[in-house]
Design an enzyme around this catalytic site. Structure first.
Site: not given
Ligand code: CFM
Length: 555
Positions: A74, A77, A108, A208
């Site tokens: 989500c 997250a 994580r 993000h």
């Molecule tokens: Fe970038 Fe990723 Fe992500 Fe990531 Fe991660 Fe991920 Fe993630 Mo899991 S590199 S930040 S450190 S998009 S592994 S492939 S899914 S937490 S949001």
């Protein structure tokens, strides 16, 4: 376990008896109701370059169909867990029911080393939550939030606090921004909130963006101290999972490159505050943090480019690109020296595992960048990344930034604030001139560019966005890959079907996998998993050669 796939060599995709991906796509779609099939057909793409040498368009960053088991997370997250979570000296306070805070706490594997900042503050082992109850849902939670901020301040005296909104906060209308502003004035430290309610956007990707906006508005630029260093960079989108950032720091330091700030692996808010003084932004995970890079360029004039520190080849290429960017012979020579020092051990490990892995298939379905970043790593072992996809990436992550002007902005994306950024009247300082930029482009150093995953995959591969459980099973049963990479939700169903499974989110208990030492770790790990004898024992002895067999009377 010997699979059909093991017989294929590097050129497997062209072999006559290789099951055509088009057939598998059809098979998957035939099981869906027509409406779902129509939508899914745009997300399951056979990656073959057609006219004008372009690969097909993929649909991405759209809502998951209700009822389909997806891997996504989500918005909360993405904001709290992914971007802000790895920062050790800010108190990250979840405003919401306890579950949201609890399940995003230390799940994580982002590591940190508090000894790298003088005060050594580290709040990451703690879980901060307002523990919202029915009372607050009915009467409002602002009072409880104020008390929680006060309590956290009284106990820890942190230099910064941020507050994360969970779903109910948005639904009942608590004004976290008013509360944080009031508390900031009262306590005299930086306090700010995020409107990152879980339901915003279609996945953690929205979070993000919200986190990038918050960092840019409230933290970046707070400290103008200019630090020593000939080549000062920020590392964007490196979260120090399993210690990746430690290995990258080791190598960059060895080359004489100074990291001003990493967003946000092994990070401190003090580094963020000062990051606008760097010369260059290096983007590792483009999906999660390209917004900060773009905004820093507009406001401060810091250019950015894409690098990939996963795989030995990626690491070397990226170091050379950085050296070329600075154009300083001293750095160019030093980078070559470092590569020459590191590579013998890498080659030794590669040569050891390659005969056992060559020609085998790998599949990877993760997040928004690793499904691409790890392909080079598999190539180094002689393996083929036959199928890959992202959980929540956007079309530019698949197809490259040239699709950006054609991206549809839908209601879900419009939900996320787009900041209007202007040049800073005092601090804007373009690090390179237009002329230098042109010169670089001519020499093949591409700035502000990302080519996306599909461009770097061979013809005849399958790319799936937001893959479902059913699609995963179909891929596995059809192709029996040597290894499947995804996350914890998929791990055990995949292993139960006899396929080695490597988590590329948490790295299971392993890592680092970035940089040279990381690559060596990864080769050995994959070799160990794929060539383990355990897969031979998946069938019980009596299933393989029954001594007694029976039939039903009706047979
Ligand atoms: Fe970038 Fe990723 Fe992500 Fe990531 Fe991660 Fe991920 Fe993630 Mo899991 S590199 S930040 S450190 S998009 S592994 S492939 S899914 S937490 S949001």
């Amino acid at each position: 376990m010997k699979t059909a796939i093991n017989e294929f060599e590097n050129n497997i995709l062209n072999a006559d008896d290789f099951i055509k991906p088009e057939t598998v796509k059809e098979e998957i779609l035939s099981k869906y109701p027509p409406k779902v099939a129509r939508k899914k057909s745009k997300q399951i793409i056979v990656n073959r370059k057609g006219a004008e040498n372009k690969h097909p368009e993929i649909q991405a960053n759209v809502r998951t169909i209700p009822g389909i088991i997806s891997q996504r997370g989500c918005c909360y997250a993405g904001c709290k867990g992914v971007v802000m979570g790895p920062t050790r000296d800010i108190i990250n306070l979840t405003h919401g029911p306890i579950g949201c805070g609890f399940y995003s706490w230390l799940t994580r594997r982002n590591q940190t080393d508090p000894s790298t900042t003088p005060d050594g503050d580290n709040y990451m082992p703690y879980c901060f939550s307002t523990d919202m109850q029915e009372r607050e849902i009915i009467f409002g939670g602002e009072k409880k939030l104020k008390e929680a901020i006060q309590e956290a301040y009284d106990i820890f005296k942190p230099k910064m606090i941020s507050v994360f909104s969970t779903c109910p906060v948005g639904l009942i209308g608590d004004d976290v921004h008013a509360v944080t502003k009031e508390m900031e004035e009262k306590l005299g430290i930086t306090i700010f909130g995020f409107s990152c309610e879980g339901y915003k956007g279609v996945s953690q990707s929205a979070g993000h963006h919200v986190a990038n906006n918050g960092l840019f508005k409230h933290v970046i630029g707070l400290d103008n101290t200019v630090q020593e260093g000939d080549y000062k960079v920020n590392l964007l989108g490196e979260y120090n999972i399993g210690g990746d950032a430690f290995e990258i720091e080791r190598i960059l330091k060895k080359c004489g490159i100074t990291i001003i700030s990493t967003f946000s692996g092994n990070s401190s808010v003090d580094f963020f505050a000062n990051s606008h003084t760097a010369d260059l932004n290096l983007i590792m995970c483009y999906r999660s943090i390209n917004y900060v890079a773009e905004m820093m360029e507009k406001k401060y004039g810091i250019p950015w480019f894409k690098i990939n520190f996963l795989s030995a080849e990626g690491m070397s290429k990226s170091l050379r690109k950085i050296a070329q960017y600075y154009g300083d012979q001293k750095l160019i020579d030093r980078v070559e020296e470092v590569i020459a020092e590191e590579m013998p051990a890498v080659m030794k490990a590669q040569n050891e595992v390659k005969p056992r892995l060559k020609g085998k298939l790998a599949m990877m379905f993760v997040g928004g960048s690793r499904a691409h970043h790890y392909q080079e790593m598999f190539r180094e072992m002689g393996m083929i990344s036959f199928s890959a996809g992202y959980e929540f990436a956007h079309r530019d992550d698949y197809e490259g930034r040239q699709v950006l002007p054609n991206l549809k902005v839908d209601a879900d994306s419009r939900n996320i604030e787009e900041l209007t950024v202007k040049k800073d009247p005092e601090r804007y300082n373009p690090r390179i001139s237009e002329k230098e930029l042109e010169e670089m482009e001519k020499n093949g150093i591409k700035l502000k560019d990302y080519e996306g995953m599909m461009n770097e995959m061979p013809d005849g591969t399958i790319v799936i966005d937001d893959i479902s459980q059913f699609e995963t099973e179909t891929l596995i049963n059809t192709y029996r890959p040597a290894v499947f990479c995804a996350g914890i939700k998929e791990k055990y169903t995949i292993q139960k079907s006899g396929i080695p499974m490597k988590q590329l989110h948490s790295y299971d208990t392993g890592g680092p996998y970035a940089g040279y030492r990381g690559a060596i770790n990864f080769y050995h790990e994959i070799d160990r998993m794929v060539n383990s004898k355990v897969w031979e024992h998946l069938k019980a002895p009596w299933e393989k050669s029954p001594e007694l067999a029976a039939k039903y009377a009706f047979e």
